[in-house]
Write an enzyme that holds these catalytic residues in place. Structure first.
Site, PDB file in Angstrom:
ATOM      1  N   ASP A 121      -5.448   7.217   3.180  1.00  0.00           N
ATOM      2  CA  ASP A 121      -4.635   6.287   3.968  1.00  0.00           C
ATOM      3  C   ASP A 121      -5.447   5.077   4.437  1.00  0.00           C
ATOM      4  O   ASP A 121      -4.927   3.971   4.520  1.00  0.00           O
ATOM      5  CB  ASP A 121      -4.077   7.055   5.190  1.00  0.00           C
ATOM      6  CG  ASP A 121      -3.041   6.269   5.971  1.00  0.00           C
ATOM      7  OD1 ASP A 121      -2.270   5.525   5.337  1.00  0.00           O
ATOM      8  OD2 ASP A 121      -2.997   6.403   7.213  1.00  0.00           O
ATOM      9  N   LYS A 174      -5.581  -9.789   9.579  1.00  0.00           N
ATOM     10  CA  LYS A 174      -6.044  -9.861  10.971  1.00  0.00           C
ATOM     11  C   LYS A 174      -7.037 -11.009  11.124  1.00  0.00           C
ATOM     12  O   LYS A 174      -7.974 -11.128  10.338  1.00  0.00           O
ATOM     13  CB  LYS A 174      -6.697  -8.534  11.390  1.00  0.00           C
ATOM     14  CG  LYS A 174      -5.726  -7.350  11.371  1.00  0.00           C
ATOM     15  CD  LYS A 174      -6.425  -6.067  11.812  1.00  0.00           C
ATOM     16  CE  LYS A 174      -5.592  -4.820  11.519  1.00  0.00           C
ATOM     17  NZ  LYS A 174      -4.420  -4.617  12.334  1.00  0.00           N
ATOM     18  N   LYS A 194      -7.026   9.866  13.796  1.00  0.00           N
ATOM     19  CA  LYS A 194      -5.884   9.776  14.702  1.00  0.00           C
ATOM     20  C   LYS A 194      -6.102  10.718  15.883  1.00  0.00           C
ATOM     21  O   LYS A 194      -6.890  11.651  15.809  1.00  0.00           O
ATOM     22  CB  LYS A 194      -4.608  10.138  13.955  1.00  0.00           C
ATOM     23  CG  LYS A 194      -4.305   9.133  12.818  1.00  0.00           C
ATOM     24  CD  LYS A 194      -2.873   9.188  12.373  1.00  0.00           C
ATOM     25  CE  LYS A 194      -2.599   8.259  11.208  1.00  0.00           C
ATOM     26  NZ  LYS A 194      -2.483   6.859  11.547  1.00  0.00           N
ATOM     27  N   GLU A 231      -7.735   5.535  16.194  1.00  0.00           N
ATOM     28  CA  GLU A 231      -6.359   5.360  16.655  1.00  0.00           C
ATOM     29  C   GLU A 231      -6.033   6.444  17.675  1.00  0.00           C
ATOM     30  O   GLU A 231      -6.543   7.571  17.573  1.00  0.00           O
ATOM     31  CB  GLU A 231      -5.391   5.491  15.480  1.00  0.00           C
ATOM     32  CG  GLU A 231      -5.606   4.437  14.416  1.00  0.00           C
ATOM     33  CD  GLU A 231      -4.534   4.531  13.336  1.00  0.00           C
ATOM     34  OE1 GLU A 231      -3.579   3.770  13.412  1.00  0.00           O
ATOM     35  OE2 GLU A 231      -4.676   5.382  12.448  1.00  0.00           O
ATOM     36  N   HIS A 284      -2.981  -5.062   4.757  1.00  0.00           N
ATOM     37  CA  HIS A 284      -2.649  -5.831   5.961  1.00  0.00           C
ATOM     38  C   HIS A 284      -3.856  -6.045   6.890  1.00  0.00           C
ATOM     39  O   HIS A 284      -3.823  -6.907   7.744  1.00  0.00           O
ATOM     40  CB  HIS A 284      -1.456  -5.206   6.713  1.00  0.00           C
ATOM     41  CG  HIS A 284      -1.817  -4.052   7.595  1.00  0.00           C
ATOM     42  ND1 HIS A 284      -1.923  -2.763   7.143  1.00  0.00           N
ATOM     43  CD2 HIS A 284      -2.120  -3.997   8.912  1.00  0.00           C
ATOM     44  CE1 HIS A 284      -2.261  -1.967   8.138  1.00  0.00           C
ATOM     45  NE2 HIS A 284      -2.391  -2.687   9.235  1.00  0.00           N
ATOM     46  N   LYS A 317       0.857  -1.169   0.000  1.00  0.00           N
ATOM     47  CA  LYS A 317       0.000   0.000   0.000  1.00  0.00           C
ATOM     48  C   LYS A 317       0.906   1.237   0.000  1.00  0.00           C
ATOM     49  O   LYS A 317       1.995   1.141   0.558  1.00  0.00           O
ATOM     50  CB  LYS A 317      -0.802  -0.102   1.291  1.00  0.00           C
ATOM     51  CG  LYS A 317      -1.727   1.010   1.591  1.00  0.00           C
ATOM     52  CD  LYS A 317      -2.456   0.735   2.879  1.00  0.00           C
ATOM     53  CE  LYS A 317      -3.048   2.010   3.377  1.00  0.00           C
ATOM     54  NZ  LYS A 317      -2.199   2.776   4.269  1.00  0.00           N
ATOM     55  N   HIS A 359      -8.305  -0.265   3.801  1.00  0.00           N
ATOM     56  CA  HIS A 359      -8.646  -1.006   5.022  1.00  0.00           C
ATOM     57  C   HIS A 359     -10.139  -0.974   5.349  1.00  0.00           C
ATOM     58  O   HIS A 359     -10.767  -1.988   5.611  1.00  0.00           O
ATOM     59  CB  HIS A 359      -7.902  -0.439   6.230  1.00  0.00           C
ATOM     60  CG  HIS A 359      -6.416  -0.371   6.052  1.00  0.00           C
ATOM     61  ND1 HIS A 359      -5.716  -1.291   5.336  1.00  0.00           N
ATOM     62  CD2 HIS A 359      -5.499   0.511   6.515  1.00  0.00           C
ATOM     63  CE1 HIS A 359      -4.419  -0.991   5.363  1.00  0.00           C
ATOM     64  NE2 HIS A 359      -4.269   0.110   6.069  1.00  0.00           N
TER      65      HIS A 359
HETATM   66  C1  BG6 Z   1      -1.649   1.845   7.848  1.00  0.00           C
HETATM   67  C2  BG6 Z   1      -1.821   3.338   7.819  1.00  0.00           C
HETATM   68  O1  BG6 Z   1      -1.925   1.295   6.590  1.00  0.00           O
HETATM   69  O2  BG6 Z   1      -2.531   1.294   8.819  1.00  0.00           O
HETATM   70  C3  BG6 Z   1      -1.548   3.925   9.195  1.00  0.00           C
HETATM   71  O3  BG6 Z   1      -0.921   3.896   6.874  1.00  0.00           O
HETATM   72  C4  BG6 Z   1      -2.413   3.249  10.238  1.00  0.00           C
HETATM   73  O4  BG6 Z   1      -1.759   5.327   9.196  1.00  0.00           O
HETATM   74  C5  BG6 Z   1      -2.293   1.746  10.149  1.00  0.00           C
HETATM   75  O5  BG6 Z   1      -1.974   3.706  11.506  1.00  0.00           O
HETATM   76  C6  BG6 Z   1      -3.290   1.057  11.058  1.00  0.00           C
HETATM   77  O6  BG6 Z   1      -3.033  -0.319  11.060  1.00  0.00           O
HETATM   78  P1  BG6 Z   1      -3.146  -1.172  12.396  1.00  0.00           P
HETATM   79  O7  BG6 Z   1      -2.937  -2.581  11.966  1.00  0.00           O
HETATM   80  O8  BG6 Z   1      -2.069  -0.645  13.305  1.00  0.00           O
HETATM   81  O9  BG6 Z   1      -4.496  -0.924  12.948  1.00  0.00           O
END
Ligand code: BG6
Length: 518
Positions: A257, A204, A358, A238, A200, A170, A262
């Protein structure tokens, strides 16, 4: 992600990591490979070639990754951190790690890589199978794939023996146009079956479990539609800020992002139609269909915000605009909330509310499904307004699990109702496995299973949904609303829900509380 209790042994192969000196390799790829080796899911004939621009010997490269391993290999979600490096496992790795230095934009690098690969493939018996992992800045994706193709490093015959695969990280494009252009570029050198576009979130366990919940149980699917579901809230909150990623983030923002990748993956897992089988294309076809049914967003469907100073978990935070490598007048969003409609038979009329940001009050990723109100308030002292609705909460992280909230009779001589919950907690049912989230994805690349990877058409559809909002923001001179760090986000996000239905509100962003007896 194979559908069997005994995992298939991965094929012998060479893995070439572009960006060998980068954070992704250190924090995620090598720890995930190590965890796979612990469970016996690294092929006996395996080879890792790290490639990067900095000069480094193979020994120093392996040593630096070994030194970092202890910090990253544990399961951050398991209470008993499964850390501690097994020297026997690591020694197998150390013998298989080789480093190639060079500039990815130059032909000479690919000549060097070819020579190195051919020599090492023979010694390590990897049968010519090659997995190229692009753990580099996205501007290199197209050029590297083109150069790999030109050097015939990814050339594959129809029977894919030996196979050649490329994992693309990504972000896959910054817009619909750039995602299309990148697809066109890489599809000139590779067949779709060779491309593993990674997200990613699909690594999970809790995300994969959505398929099990929906399609291995008969209980939920009859309720899973516009007749029974009032609305759905997807939250990816987050507590962290942009950390050291200001340069990347300031030209990216929360929407690019997190959302077309995601968050839309979470949405697809919850809303796709049942696949006809657990085969990669059966699942990817259903996801693609779902993406095509998402209504393109309009500017009124989306609210953005940027964190100002404040405090998260008692720690004071600086404003986004004061972060390193962020423009002091930046209008980049660190929060986005939206209302999504899915125009198909199952979901017409149901609203899906999405938010991610965030510096929010808690780290919490959940999918909350709110069922329709009971049709009648049959008990004394209840009314439809005060009767709490049923919720099914899929907790993606942390405290992974599922919770079903419903009404029960409070003990006593009167018919008094109280809200209760049935809870499933991963940590209580299963022994935690060392898992940093990339293990399944890497293993799938080695067995050739594309179920959890994005296809070109899927990526383009998700960009199609968000593109008008990006265009609108780019053309707008309006100042971005600020929200205090540690608050749940800009107030305007509340109106997305309340404008749709009186009394409709976001769920709290907070970690689940221990059970309370009422
Ligand atoms: C990433 C983003 O792809 O995913 C980040 O670029 C984000 O900004 C992150 O913090 C979140 O992933 P996870 O697995 O930590 O929840």
């Amino acid at each position: 992600m194979t559908e069997s209790s005994a995992p298939k042994p991965p094929d012998p192969c060479a893995m070439v990591i572009f960006g060998a000196g980068g954070d992704l390799t250190k924090r995620l790829l090598v720890p995930a490979l190590y965890n796979l080796a612990k469970t016996g899911l690294i092929p006996d004939n395996f080879l890792i070639i790290g490639a990067d621009i900095a000069a480094c010997s193979s020994e120093d490269w392996a040593d630096s990754l070994h030194a970092a391993l202890a910090e990253f290999v544990g399961n951050p979600n398991a209470e008993d951190q499964l850390s501690g490096i097994d020297p026997a496992i690591w020694s197998k790795f150390a013998d298989r790690m080789h480093y190639v230095q060079g500039d990815f934009t130059k032909d000479e690098f690919y000549q060097l890589l070819t020579t190195k690969l051919e020599a090492l493939e023979n010694t390590h018996g990897t049968s010519g199978n090659r997995l190229f992992y692009l753990a580099v800045a996205d501007r290199f994706f197209g050029p590297i794939v083109t150069q790999l193709g030109a050097a015939k490093l990814t050339a594959q015959t129809d029977d894919a023996k030996p196979w050649r695969r490329v994992v693309v990280e990504k972000p896959f494009g910054h817009s619909l146009e750039s995602a299309r252009a990148l697809n066109q570029t890489i599809l000139q050198s590779l067949a779709e079956s060779q491309i593993y576009r990674i997200d990613h979130f699909l690594g999970k366990e809790t995300v994969q479990n959505i398929l099990a919940l929906r399609f291995a149980n008969s209980l939920f699917e009859p309720l899973w539609n516009r007749d029974r579901i009032d609305h759905v809230q997807i939250t990816v909150a987050e507590t962290v800020g942009v950390e050291s990623r200001g340069k990347f983030y300031d030209v990216t923002g929360a929407l690019r992002d997190m959302v077309p990748n995601h968050v839309f993956q979470l949405l697809a897992m919850v809303t796709m139609e049942p696949p006809t089988g657990f085969r990669p294309e059966a699942i990817r076809d259903k996801k693609f269909d779902l993406f095509t049914a998402i209504e393109t967003l309009g500017e009124d469907d989306v609210v953005r915000g940027q964190y100002d100073e404040g405090a998260v978990s008692g720690q004071s935070c600086i404003a986004y605009r004061a972060e390193p490598n962020v423009a002091p007048t930046s209008n980049t969003e660190t929060y986005v909330a939206m209302r999504v409609c899915i125009n198909n038979w199952r979901w017409a009329g149901v609203r899906f509310y999405i938010r991610t940001g965030k510096h929010l009050p808690a780290r919490m990723t959940e999918i909350a499904i709110r069922f329709k109100q009971a049709p009648l308030a049959a008990f004394q002292d209840t009314s439809l307004e005060t009767l709490p609705p049923n919720w099914l909460i899929l907790r993606i992280q942390p405290d992974e699990g599922i919770s079903l909230k419903f009404e029960a009779k409070h003990p006593g001589q009167t018919m008094r109702l109280a809200p209760v919950a049935m809870e499933f907690r991963y940590a209580e049912w299963f022994t935690p496995q060392a898992n940093i989230g990339y293990e399944t994805l890497l293993y799938d690349c080695m067995i050739g299973d594309q179920t959890l990877f994005q296809r070109a058409d899927m990526v383009e559809e998700t960009w199609r949904v968000v593109q008008p909002v990006l265009d609108h923001w780019a053309a707008s001179s309006a100042a971005i609303p600020l929200y205090r760090s540690g608050s749940p986000g800009p107030a305007a996000a509340d109106e997305l829900l309340s404008n749709d239905a009186k009394g409709r509100t976001w769920r709290d962003i907070a970690l689940p509380q221990p059970h309370k007896m009422s």
